[in-house]
Design an enzyme around this catalytic site. Structure first.
Site, short mmCIF file in Angstrom:
data_model
loop_
_atom_site.label_atom_id
_atom_site.label_comp_id
_atom_site.label_asym_id
_atom_site.label_seq_id
_atom_site.Cartn_x
_atom_site.Cartn_y
_atom_site.Cartn_z
N ASP A 96 37.21 46.09 35.44
CA ASP A 96 36.65 44.87 33.98
C ASP A 96 35.43 45.07 33.93
O ASP A 96 34.81 46.00 33.49
CB ASP A 96 36.87 43.72 35.35
CG ASP A 96 35.42 43.64 36.03
OD1 ASP A 96 35.32 45.27 36.80
OD2 ASP A 96 35.43 42.54 36.56
N GLU A 124 34.51 42.93 39.24
CA GLU A 124 33.49 43.38 39.37
C GLU A 124 32.06 42.62 38.85
O GLU A 124 31.24 41.93 39.55
CB GLU A 124 32.71 44.65 39.26
CG GLU A 124 31.59 45.09 39.68
CD GLU A 124 30.16 44.97 38.58
OE1 GLU A 124 29.07 45.08 39.22
OE2 GLU A 124 30.85 44.57 37.75
#
Length: 358
Positions: A72, A130
């Site tokens: 991400d 994350e």
């Protein structure tokens, strides 16, 4: 859209991965592409947990390493699609995710496909969420629900390190320090007690604070204790009855999370201290043979990681872990995120040499 070509040059693979927008919470497309690509690799055993993909070699080696990277990014701001530019003779890929951390992910995917018989068994992990809260973090979710996937003798997180090795990480603590007064009309301020004024000693203690420099297992960590926010006040004509100073403490991995809490409470003795976030650091772990072999293969002088990263999750399991990836960490999340192509190739070469014993 077309699938990922894991035989492509690592820089071109980085571009392909970055151009699939995957802001935290929207990782499904990139996770699908990663899963599809690694399921086509015959020497990997692949499992998917939500938008986290795990691919393992099962060769019966005496040691296992975990190599992980998050898929991400922070929100896009007119910096996709990516583009290659030439800057002072250096070829660079510019765009969201190039530094944090899809260049590292691209290298990992390429090596996962190409190295069928690594010296150690490898668990490759590409995880979601994350860049947001702890409760959503894909690696943390894996730790809670499938901890067997994280068992290893050594771990590498592909966070940007400019192709250097950064061992362990500092711990991270956030606290709210509050003062309390008494409301009154500001025209008759002497009737009340101004909570903002009462916060002045908090700022004095922060200004006078001298952070430590601490050597841990041969690496030097710099600590910090800083105000990162302050709030108080009700209206323009009211003496405030509460003020809060938001304090961030970065502490060396030689200090436990509990010791960090005690230290902050000692610094602000006499004040209302509320701990709102706490994450232990990670020792470098570079004294174990497999870590020393990694350092020798990469040929880089290890340094300390000042920020907190997910290496701490491995460290909490007793797995020594380092950060190693392309890109300048100072450019992470920046609108002009950019990674030198040479760094992508350097990390690929370093990991390949170590995994193959070349």
């Amino acid at each position: 859209m077309p699938g990922l070509d894991l035989t492509a040059d690592a820089a071109l693979l980085t571009q392909a991965i970055c151009d699939v927008e995957s802001v935290s919470g929207d990782e499904r497309r990139i996770a699908d592409l990663v899963e599809e690509a690694v399921r086509a690799v015959p020497h990997l055993v692949v499992r998917r947990y939500g938008d986290t993909v795990v691919a393992r070699t099962e060769l019966g080696r005496p040691t296992r390493v975990a190599i992980a990277g998050h898929i991400d990014t922070v929100p896009v701001n007119a910096n996709l699609p990516t583009r290659f530019v030439e800057e002072d003779g250096v070829r660079t890929l510019v765009g969201r995710g190039t530094v944090d951390m899809k260049a590292g992910v691209a290298v990992q995917l390429k090596l996962a496909a190409e190295i069928a018989e690594p010296v150690p068994d490898v668990t490759w992990i590409w995880y979601d969420h994350e860049e947001v809260g702890e409760d959503l973090n894909g690696l943390n979710r894996l730790l809670r629900e499938h901890p067997e996937e994280l068992r290893a003798d050594f771990a590498i997180l592909g966070e940007p390190t400019a192709a250097g090795i950064e061992g362990g990480c500092n711990g991270n603590l956030r606290a709210e320090i509050r003062t309390f007064g008494k409301r009154a009309h500001s025209a008759r301020g002497w009737v009340g007690v101004n909570a903002i004024h009462l916060a002045a000693p908090i700022l004095d203690r922060l200004a006078a604070y001298e952070p430590r420099t601490v050597e841990v297992d041969g690496l030097v960590y710099r600590e910090g204790l800083n105000a990162v926010g302050i709030s108080g006040g009700i209206a323009g004509n009211v003496i405030p009855d509460e003020c809060m100073v938001h304090v961030n403490h970065r502490f060396a991995p030689s200090r436990s999370a509990e010791e960090a809490v005690q230290h902050v409470r000692e610094v602000f003795d006499g004040f209302d201290v509320r701990i709102v976030d706490l994450a232990a650091g990670a020792r470098p772990g570079l004294d174990v043979p497999i870590a020393r072999a990694f350092v020798d293969a990469v040929g880089a002088e290890p340094r300390a990681k000042y920020g907190w990263t997910d290496v701490a999750r491995f460290s909490g399991l007793g797995v020594p872990a380092v950060n190693y990836g392309p890109g300048d960490p100072l450019l992470a999340h920046a609108d002009d995120e950019r990674v030198p192509v040479d760094q992508i190739h350097a990390v690929e070469a370093g990991l390949r040499a170590w995994l193959t014993g070349a």
